[in-house]
Design an enzyme around this catalytic site. Sequence first.
Site, mmCIF file in Angstrom:
data_model
loop_
_atom_site.group_PDB
_atom_site.id
_atom_site.type_symbol
_atom_site.label_atom_id
_atom_site.label_comp_id
_atom_site.label_asym_id
_atom_site.label_seq_id
_atom_site.Cartn_x
_atom_site.Cartn_y
_atom_site.Cartn_z
ATOM 1 N N HIS A 1 0.835 -1.206 0.000
ATOM 2 C CA HIS A 1 0.000 0.000 0.000
ATOM 3 C C HIS A 1 0.870 1.256 0.000
ATOM 4 C CE1 HIS A 1 -3.090 -2.886 1.016
ATOM 5 N NE2 HIS A 1 -4.003 -1.951 0.885
ATOM 6 N N PRO A 2 0.421 2.281 -0.730
ATOM 7 C CA PRO A 2 1.182 3.539 -0.751
ATOM 8 C C PRO A 2 0.930 4.341 0.526
ATOM 9 C CG PRO A 2 -0.859 3.818 -1.943
ATOM 10 C CD PRO A 2 -0.827 2.372 -1.498
ATOM 11 N N GLU B 1 -9.512 7.275 -3.993
ATOM 12 C CA GLU B 1 -9.786 7.225 -2.546
ATOM 13 C C GLU B 1 -9.092 8.369 -1.806
ATOM 14 O OE1 GLU B 1 -10.139 2.374 -2.890
ATOM 15 O OE2 GLU B 1 -8.323 3.279 -2.069
ATOM 16 N N GLN B 2 -7.837 8.619 -2.159
ATOM 17 C CA GLN B 2 -7.091 9.682 -1.479
ATOM 18 C C GLN B 2 -7.689 11.059 -1.824
ATOM 19 O OE1 GLN B 2 -2.910 9.500 -0.831
ATOM 20 N NE2 GLN B 2 -2.726 7.329 -1.255
ATOM 21 N N CYS C 1 -8.914 3.035 5.578
ATOM 22 C CA CYS C 1 -9.889 3.154 4.493
ATOM 23 C C CYS C 1 -10.240 4.633 4.338
ATOM 24 C CB CYS C 1 -11.121 2.311 4.838
ATOM 25 S SG CYS C 1 -12.371 2.366 3.558
#
Lengths: 175, 175
Positions: free
Chosen positions: A67-68, A87-88, A122
Amino acid sequence: MDLNTINSMSYEQFLDTFGNIIERCPLVTAAIWSQQPFASVTELENRVFDFIESLPLAGKEGILRCHPDLAGRDLMRGTLTDESQNEQAQAGLTLLSAKEKETLGFLNLQYKAKFGFPFVICAKMSDKNKIMQELGSRLQNEQSEELQKGIAEVKKICHLRICDLFLNEKLPTKL
Amino acid sequence: MDLNTINSMSYEQFLDTFGNIIERCPLVTAAIWSQQPFASVTELENRVFDFIESLPLAGKEGILRCHPDLAGRDLMRGTLTDESQNEQAQAGLTLLSAKEKETLGFLNLQYKAKFGFPFVICAKMSDKNKIMQELGSRLQNEQSEELQKGIAEVKKICHLRICDLFLNEKLPTKL
């Protein structure tokens, strides 16, 4: 969306569609393909979760390390996956002030130095303020607790990515 | 190439360098990072192999399914990883005649239909004629035998990819 369509997919079609429901870990999706037919989308999701749980500890750490960082190197370089970018952005992480970037960058570094994997949350179920608060608070935990929390977040992310595939009909029309 | 350099890599640097030694499975590299320090490159390689062996059967199948067909869709579309492109080119698979492409495509299809994963072979240790011969012959095996053979080939590919990183100094100069 038709369950029969999913259940008749070749592993290649399955990977094209579901290959990134676990960030940068197509291995997971590829592993559960042979459990077709799925009685429901929830069953497909549960098979993914079962597979993750069947991994040795190092494998779970490996998933987190794929994951980043939030608002990190990949976001700056434009090398996030589409899902992660989306998402970000939704959590407001693409529009941070210089000060916020600095704070988040510092917390991310501390977290990685302590645990040996990135802070995973999340983002779609959160926002930038909650994320920074949560990161600061989770930094106090033990490694084993954070591994468990990180994997729980991976599952939430996976659930929303699957929902997104269905809601936005991002599934191939021709199979 | 200095072992100290490898042993002082963050997991991000480790993934940047070794992330594709198992085709499209950065999870595997990410999983073994925490076993630093490695006494030798061979030890690093053995930790990768141990991790693969620790996976449930479905995980091993998953690894195979992350591999592209030889002279298949990804080669046509230009979506092979750099490593795979290089390996397939070296085996002469980028310069097949129409007839050879057809034969290989037909054999690949048969193989995938029978086993549920692609035919994996260390192309760099072979050439197009041997590959087609081997594919035809391995098609006769049982699924469990082919899973084992496929994973053995994955390990050979991994070994050569690691060698290549060292021989060609494809490691980051600044860490």
